[in-house]
Structures are given as C-alpha cells and as structure tokens.
Design a protein around this motif. Sequence first.
Motif, PDB file in Angstrom:
ATOM      1  N   THR A   1      -3.840   0.005  -1.285  1.00 43.43           N
ATOM      2  CA  THR A   1      -3.804   1.128  -0.381  1.00 43.43           C
ATOM      3  C   THR A   1      -5.290   1.323   0.268  1.00 43.43           C
ATOM      4  O   THR A   1      -5.224   1.793   1.280  1.00 43.43           O
ATOM      5  N   VAL A   2      -6.320   1.142  -0.876  1.00 38.19           N
ATOM      6  CA  VAL A   2      -7.737   1.374  -0.081  1.00 38.19           C
ATOM      7  C   VAL A   2      -8.285   0.333   0.902  1.00 38.19           C
ATOM      8  O   VAL A   2      -8.731   0.696   1.919  1.00 38.19           O
ATOM      9  N   MET A   3      -7.681  -0.962   0.739  1.00 39.21           N
ATOM     10  CA  MET A   3      -7.869  -2.182   1.639  1.00 39.21           C
ATOM     11  C   MET A   3      -7.289  -1.487   3.005  1.00 39.21           C
ATOM     12  O   MET A   3      -7.794  -1.831   3.985  1.00 39.21           O
TER      13      MET A   3
ATOM     14  N   PRO B   1       0.858  -1.383  -0.014  1.00 42.89           N
ATOM     15  CA  PRO B   1      -0.220   0.069  -0.118  1.00 42.89           C
ATOM     16  C   PRO B   1       0.882   1.281   0.057  1.00 42.89           C
ATOM     17  O   PRO B   1       2.070   1.224   0.414  1.00 42.89           O
ATOM     18  N   ARG B   2       0.347   2.203  -0.693  1.00 37.67           N
ATOM     19  CA  ARG B   2       1.130   3.696  -0.496  1.00 37.67           C
ATOM     20  C   ARG B   2       0.587   4.047   0.875  1.00 37.67           C
ATOM     21  O   ARG B   2      -0.135   4.001   1.428  1.00 37.67           O
ATOM     22  N   LYS B   3       1.647   4.955   1.457  1.00 38.36           N
ATOM     23  CA  LYS B   3       1.446   5.687   2.422  1.00 38.36           C
ATOM     24  C   LYS B   3       0.663   7.025   2.349  1.00 38.36           C
ATOM     25  O   LYS B   3       0.960   7.784   1.055  1.00 38.36           O
ATOM     26  N   ILE B   4      -0.504   6.941   3.183  1.00 40.87           N
ATOM     27  CA  ILE B   4      -1.343   8.092   2.788  1.00 40.87           C
ATOM     28  C   ILE B   4      -1.320   8.896   3.811  1.00 40.87           C
ATOM     29  O   ILE B   4      -1.786   8.457   5.138  1.00 40.87           O
ATOM     30  N   LYS B   5      -1.280  10.284   3.675  1.00 42.58           N
ATOM     31  CA  LYS B   5      -1.056  11.194   4.907  1.00 42.58           C
ATOM     32  C   LYS B   5      -2.297  12.002   4.796  1.00 42.58           C
ATOM     33  O   LYS B   5      -3.034  12.399   5.750  1.00 42.58           O
ATOM     34  N   THR B   6      -2.540  12.644   3.709  1.00 42.95           N
ATOM     35  CA  THR B   6      -3.588  13.732   3.493  1.00 42.95           C
ATOM     36  C   THR B   6      -4.743  13.228   2.360  1.00 42.95           C
ATOM     37  O   THR B   6      -4.459  12.708   1.394  1.00 42.95           O
ATOM     38  N   ILE B   7      -5.884  13.509   2.986  1.00 41.42           N
ATOM     39  CA  ILE B   7      -7.008  13.046   2.112  1.00 41.42           C
ATOM     40  C   ILE B   7      -8.027  14.342   1.713  1.00 41.42           C
ATOM     41  O   ILE B   7      -8.121  14.977   2.656  1.00 41.42           O
TER      42      ILE B   7
ATOM     43  N   GLN C   1      -8.677  23.301  -7.130  1.00 38.99           N
ATOM     44  CA  GLN C   1      -7.272  23.523  -7.314  1.00 38.99           C
ATOM     45  C   GLN C   1      -6.453  23.376  -6.062  1.00 38.99           C
ATOM     46  O   GLN C   1      -5.177  22.839  -6.000  1.00 38.99           O
ATOM     47  N   ALA C   2      -7.185  23.487  -4.885  1.00 41.80           N
ATOM     48  CA  ALA C   2      -6.583  23.284  -3.767  1.00 41.80           C
ATOM     49  C   ALA C   2      -6.085  21.872  -3.432  1.00 41.80           C
ATOM     50  O   ALA C   2      -5.408  21.435  -2.432  1.00 41.80           O
ATOM     51  N   LEU C   3      -6.462  21.040  -4.179  1.00 41.01           N
ATOM     52  CA  LEU C   3      -6.232  19.409  -3.999  1.00 41.01           C
ATOM     53  C   LEU C   3      -4.930  19.097  -4.555  1.00 41.01           C
ATOM     54  O   LEU C   3      -4.608  17.999  -4.767  1.00 41.01           O
ATOM     55  N   ASN C   4      -4.107  19.909  -4.958  1.00 42.23           N
ATOM     56  CA  ASN C   4      -2.874  19.537  -5.697  1.00 42.23           C
ATOM     57  C   ASN C   4      -1.750  18.628  -4.947  1.00 42.23           C
ATOM     58  O   ASN C   4      -0.996  18.146  -5.600  1.00 42.23           O
ATOM     59  N   SER C   5      -1.858  18.636  -3.664  1.00 39.77           N
ATOM     60  CA  SER C   5      -1.014  18.036  -2.922  1.00 39.77           C
ATOM     61  C   SER C   5      -1.482  16.895  -1.967  1.00 39.77           C
ATOM     62  O   SER C   5      -0.658  16.212  -1.279  1.00 39.77           O
ATOM     63  N   VAL C   6      -2.954  16.823  -2.322  1.00 44.10           N
ATOM     64  CA  VAL C   6      -3.290  15.480  -1.234  1.00 44.10           C
ATOM     65  C   VAL C   6      -2.852  14.031  -1.985  1.00 44.10           C
ATOM     66  O   VAL C   6      -2.463  13.815  -2.944  1.00 44.10           O
ATOM     67  N   ASP C   7      -2.688  13.221  -1.002  1.00 44.84           N
ATOM     68  CA  ASP C   7      -2.172  11.748  -1.540  1.00 44.84           C
ATOM     69  C   ASP C   7      -3.688  10.881  -2.143  1.00 44.84           C
ATOM     70  O   ASP C   7      -3.479   9.811  -2.752  1.00 44.84           O
TER      71      ASP C   7
END
Length: 717
Positions: A458-460, A292-298, A370-376
């Motif tokens: 990642t989603v699991m 899984p990818r590391k997810i920090k911001t959603i 546009q504010a979503l440019n850095s979320v994981d």
Amino acid sequence: MVDYWRQGSVAVIAVNNPPVNALSYNVRVGLYNNLDKAANDRDVLAVVICGKGRTFPVGADIHEFGQIPKEPWITDVGRKIESLGKPVIAAIHGTGLGGGLEIALFCHYRIALPNARVGLPEVLIGLLPAGGGAQLLPRLAGIQVAMEMITTGRQLPASEAAKYNIIDKVVSGDIVKEGIEFALRVQNKPFQDKILRYRSPHGKDSLQPITEAVLRKIKMRSRGFYAPVWCVRSIANSVKLPFEEGLAQNRIMFQQMQLSGQAKALQYAFFAERSISKWKLPCGGNFATAVPRKIKTISVIGAGTMGTGITVALLSAGFPVLLVEQNKRFLMKGVQTVQSLLEGGVKRRKFTAEQAKMASSSLTTTVDLQALNSVDLVIEAVFETLSLKEDIFSKLDKICKPEAILCSNTSYLNIDKIAASTRRPDKVVGTHFFSPAHIMRLMENIYGCKTSPETVATVMDLGKRIGKVPVLVGTCPGFCANRMNRPQSEEALFLVEEGAQPEQIDQVLEDFGMPMGPFKVRDLAGGDIGWRSRKDAALHLGLTLSYDLQFFNGERYCSLADKLCELGRFGQKTGSGWYSYDKPGSKQLSIDEDVTKLIQNHRDSLGIKPRKITTQEIQERFLFSGINEGFKILEEGIAARPEDIDIIWLYGFGFPRHYGGPMFYASQIGLKRVYDRICHYHELFPYSSHWMPSKLLQKLSIQEVPIGQWAELHSKL
Ligand SMILES: CCCCCCC[C@H](O)CC(=O)SCCNC(=O)CCNC(=O)[C@H](O)C(C)(C)COP(=O)([O-])OP(=O)([O-])OC[C@H]1O[C@@H](n2cnc3c(N)ncnc32)[C@H](O)[C@@H]1OP(=O)([O-])[O-]
Ligand SMILES: NC(=O)c1ccc[n+]([C@@H]2O[C@H](COP(=O)([O-])OP(=O)(O)OC[C@H]3O[C@@H](n4cnc5c(N)ncnc54)[C@H](O)[C@@H]3O)[C@@H](O)[C@H]2O)c1
C-alpha cells in the motif's frame, strides 16, 4: 518481433517487441527485411511503420549495449527507408524515443496521437543519438531545437513537436488506421524533398553562438557529467561534415562513450530505478503477490516542516487530506504554509492556479484526533521523540478503523517500537519523506518485523501515485539514508578539526558532483535540530556537551557544531551558521572570519596543529565512510540490494547520477581499493567505529563479484 500486413496499397510494418518495442537485433532485422518486402511488392505504394501494444519503439535495446553491435544498425534501416522509392510514414503513439524517433526521422512523414511524446534521451544514459538523430534533427527542427532536445533528453508532447516540424500531423483515434489514411493521401505524391539528409541544417550560420550558449548552460548544471558536451559535438558534425561522414563520426563517439564509466553508471541507474519496485520482505511477501489496499482518505499529523510538505505532495496528487495539529495556533500556521507552498507550485509551474485551488479545497483540519476515525491511512510527522510517537500511535490504534494503516515519518526511530504501542503492528510502517517533502522525490519506506506485505504494497503504491520514488528498507537507527549520512557528517567535522576549512570541503564535494557541500547542507537544514538531539543524548548518559569534548560514548567527537549553535548560529534561518548570510532566510552566503577564528581557537584549545588536507583525503573520508556503512546495511539485510541504496542516494541526496550511486561508484573504483583505504582510516582513527570495515565488503574485495551479484553472494555467506 515485427509484424507485416497489407491493407490495399499500404504495407503496415508493426514492431512487436513488448514491453516497449526496443530495437533489439531481431527487430532491426525484421524491419529491414519487411522494408525490402514492401519495396519489392509492386502493389504497395506506401508504408506505415508503427509499434504494437503500448508504444512506438522507445529506442535501442539498452541490454545490448556493451556488446559489439550487430548489423543491420538503425542507420541501415534508415537508409533502406530513404531509398525505398515509396513514401514511408511513421505513426507514433506512446513514446517515440531514441532510435525509435531516429527511424521516424528517416521516414518521409511523421504523424502522432495528441498524448504521444517524442525525444532523444540518449544523453540520460551517457550516450548520443548515433542512429542518425544528431544529423537529422538539426535538418528538420533546426540547430537550436536539436541542441536543447539532445543535450537535455527532454521529451516533447506531440503538439510541441509539431510546432518544430518534427511531427507533420497530430491525429486522434486509432494510430494505425490514421497512418493508413495518411499513407493513402500521400502515396502518389512526390516525397523526395522529405528525405532529410538532402537538407541543410537550419540555423547553421549561428552554430557558434548557439554552441557557446548551450555549453555555458551545460557547464552550470553538468557537475562533471560529460555526455551533453559530446552531444553538442555530434550536432556540430551535422553542419561541419557531409551527412554520411557525420554519421560515421558520431558512431565512433558513441562507441567510445559506451565504454565510459559514466554511461555504465547511468545505465545501471536506469535499471536500478526500475528494480526498486520489485521488493521482497524477509517473511517472503513480495511485490508480485501482495495487493495494495485502496486508499481514499489520508490524515497527516503535525503541520511543521515535514507535515506541511507531505500534505502538499498528497493534495497535489489529488488525495483529500485531514491535517491535525496539537493546537489551533500551530494549525493556522500550518495551513498558511500549505497555502503558500501551493502558491509556490503555481509560480514554479508545477500546477495551474485552478489545480492549486482544487487541491486547497481538499484540505480539512482538526485539533481533535477523534476526527480520524474514518481515514484509510495516517502519516504522523510530529517531533522526533519516541514517547510522543508511541503515545500518538496508541491513541490512533483506538480511534482509527481496524483496517487503517498507520505510518510514521520518523528519521531515526525504531519502527518496531512504534508498532508495539498498537494492537496492529502489521499495519504500522515507516514512510520517511525528505525535506522539502513536496519537492524531494525519495520516499524511504521502512518495514518493521511485523509489517504485513499488504501494508508495504500500500505505501509503495501510494508513493508512486504521488510521484515519489519509493524504496523499501528494514528498520535500524537512521534506516539507510540517514545512517549512511551520519559518518559522512562526522568526517566532515573531523576534517575541519584537523586542518581543512568548511568551504574547502564543500568545494571538493561540489566538484565531485554533489549538489551542495555538507556544511551548506547543515546550514540549510538548521543546526539546532541535531544540537537538540545531541544534548538529549548527552543528558541521557549524564553528560553535558562541552567545548573540549573529544570523545562521546566511546567515540571520537567534535564539538564545533555545538559551539556554533551556542552562539545562535543555526544556519540560513538565523542568517549565520558555517557561513554568514545576507539576512536570515537568505541563500546569499559568504565565508565568515568569525567562523575561521572559532575553528582556530577550537584547534588551539585541543592542541591540534592544523595540517594540509588533500582533495583525495576529503573525498575518501566523506565518501568511503558512507560506503562502508552501506555495506554494513547490506550485510544486515536492512537494504536488500545495492540498487536500493543507490536509488536512495540519487533521489535523497542528489548523488551524481553519472556515478550511479555510492555503491556503484565503489564497484567502479574497485572494492579492493575501497576496502584497503577503509582499513587505512580505521588504523588512523580507531575511535570512530564507522571505520570498522564491513565484513561483506572484505569478502567482496577478495572475490570482486559484479554489483548485480552482491546480494546473491551475500545471501550465501
Ligand atoms: C554502432 C552504434 C549504433 C548506435 C545506435 C544508437 C541508437 C540510439 O541513438 C541509441 C538509443 O536509442 S539509446 C535508448 C534511448 N531510449 C531510452 O533511453 C528510453 C528509456 N526508457 C524510458 O525512458 C522508459 O522506459 C519509457 C518512457 C520508454 C517507458 O516508461 P514506463 O512506461 O514508465 O515503463 P518502464 O518501467 O520505464 O519500462 C518498462 C520496461 O521496459 C524496459 N525498457 C525501457 N526502455 C528500454 C530500452 N530502451 N531497452 C531495453 N529495455 C527497456 C524497462 O527496463 C522495463 O523493464 P522491466 O523488466 O519491466 O522492469
Ligand atoms: N525536518 C526534516 O528535514 C525531516 C526530514 C525527514 C523526516 N523528519 C521527521 O519528521 C518528523 C517531523 O519533523 P519536522 O521537521 O516537520 O518537525 P517540526 O518541528 O517542524 O514539526 C512538528 C510538528 O508536530 C506538531 N506536533 C507535536 N506534537 C503533536 C501532537 N501531539 N499532535 C499534533 N501535532 C503535534 C508540532 O506542533 C509541530 O508543528 C520528525 O519525526 C522528524 O524526524 C524531519
């Protein structure tokens, strides 16, 4: 499987049966023999029993159930401890459960780490604590506590267990070292009064009122599940019978329960729940190889019913969330909802006020994509319109960083179509939460034909991290849950059209064990959503929905639900639907004469003479129509295993766990009978394609293969 060593005058007996130190036959033999060894060693003055690895023994080995239990039993190990002539200390870390706790109760002392938990969860797999628990716990903690623990299976943290004398001392540090130190302190002290069998149960004079109160509670929540009632009887035996006779009676009851369909279903559900994380994609990617990818911001897009619930689920698991709406007015409303859901969580003691405050401070908002440019990772929860979702996903594809994962909470739409609006279809996946999303534990994750194993992993992983039960399925209209639910909802309407009353159908299905009948569910969810999509579908075909519509797109159709909506009866939120409610938003319902008249007029206008509809017909048409669809879902590979479907039903719709789930329920009825009844209804109702029997079901009905082999057989067909 059981290690033995000596440290000075203390013998340590450590169960070593990974992963959870279950008390399999060889473990029981090991314990028994090593206790003998300690008894015969004159230099041993005290004994410590503990578990190696992550936990103290968590109970009997569930894999051994169904076979004739080989001696020594847990009670034989217990008797050996009692008669050892040296103090025995149970040193508990992790979880001391079931037979594990029973062995600890036979010991003279019990110590535990602060984060250890103890419990007798046998009831949750349809059994009772027959290894001495139902006899010993009332003698230690009292009838009231034993009733609560044994009939619910609740695990107690060490500190609470200490309050009820179940734990003598909560210690910190290394549990074995602490056990040895404790043993050294008590090794020369008398301990005969610590043998629980010689005590009488606390509160035995109040057995009757306690029993009555517990049975009332069980009746309210059990919905046809009978193990808790047997548990009550097993505890009563501790008062009514001498110790050994109580043990023998409880063993007989245990053996009868073990053979019951309910115990089999619950044990199936236990393992099914553990199997869902072992997913596999048709392309070969699977849980063992994908990272899984590391997810920090959603980010969550859409602050309506689902978006706000999903946001709360994420915030309360510690994820910062950026919530997006189409305009400031909707955004403000969404933020208010999030705040009130968090406050509700505090009231329900899901979390503390402090935690709610922290969660709330991790929420940021915007009306600018546009504010979503850095979320994981992004979870989209806007209206259920394909073109809108396609538009949003194509914008997200341009705005979000290339590695960001894009999820849709769609209930029905094709994930491949949504993915096709991006240049990263491998990073597009469905994450279908259930309403209310901050409470319901199911997360139906949907892969498209290009979704990568990494995205699925990642989603699991995310699902687990936010306390959900993630199940992976493929894409088709309605995926697994809603696709199976659809024929059931239709059958409920047809049954009303033919002569049943909504409240009759609700009652039959609630008596079966569903938490709510289908008409109460419709009122809760709001009839307007389905009505809108039916009108859209009709418009698409150049039709309008009308009162006398009996066929739609070549299928039998019942317009009763549309008629209710035309009258503004959307359900609880408008104060009226299939039932009437005290006021809008209230749950207090009553049967409404107007609805009865409306149904009668509907039948009259179509020339339908109402007939008496039996409980059997209601159950069969509701359950078997969904089960038939379940087999088609398996046949098409949308779900990989029946276990996946069953877990979806246990967690998404509250299907009674003591039936295992609809697929296991079908296996218990017998697939030949299920298939025959489906053929019968297919003959009666040729214009409902959901009665067209599944080919896989037909094949399995001839072979009668056990449920564990369905998927394997299917792959060979
Ligand atoms: C003559 C008659 C005599 C009768 C005597 C009766 C005695 C007694 O009263 C009856 C019992 O004890 S009844 C028993 C009462 N006890 C219970 O009902 C306890 C049930 N267990 C649990 O509640 C949870 O598993 C734990 C909280 C222990 C761990 O949770 P976690 O940390 O999230 O881990 P996880 O992912 O959940 O499990 C890891 C792996 O362990 C596996 N496994 C687990 N327990 C097993 C068992 N008992 N067995 C076998 N296997 C068991 C599990 O399948 C999984 O395997 P996988 O191959 O890796 O997938
Ligand atoms: N309601 C349920 O029980 C349920 C259950 C599971 C899945 N779903 C699915 O979840 C999704 C949302 O359903 P819902 O019930 O929350 O709908 P809803 O109508 O309550 O909320 C949708 C929200 O999306 C917002 N929105 C619309 N266009 C937008 C845009 N361009 N940018 C940002 N926000 C936008 C709307 O303003 C609205 O607040 C749908 O796909 C639905 O099928 C719903």
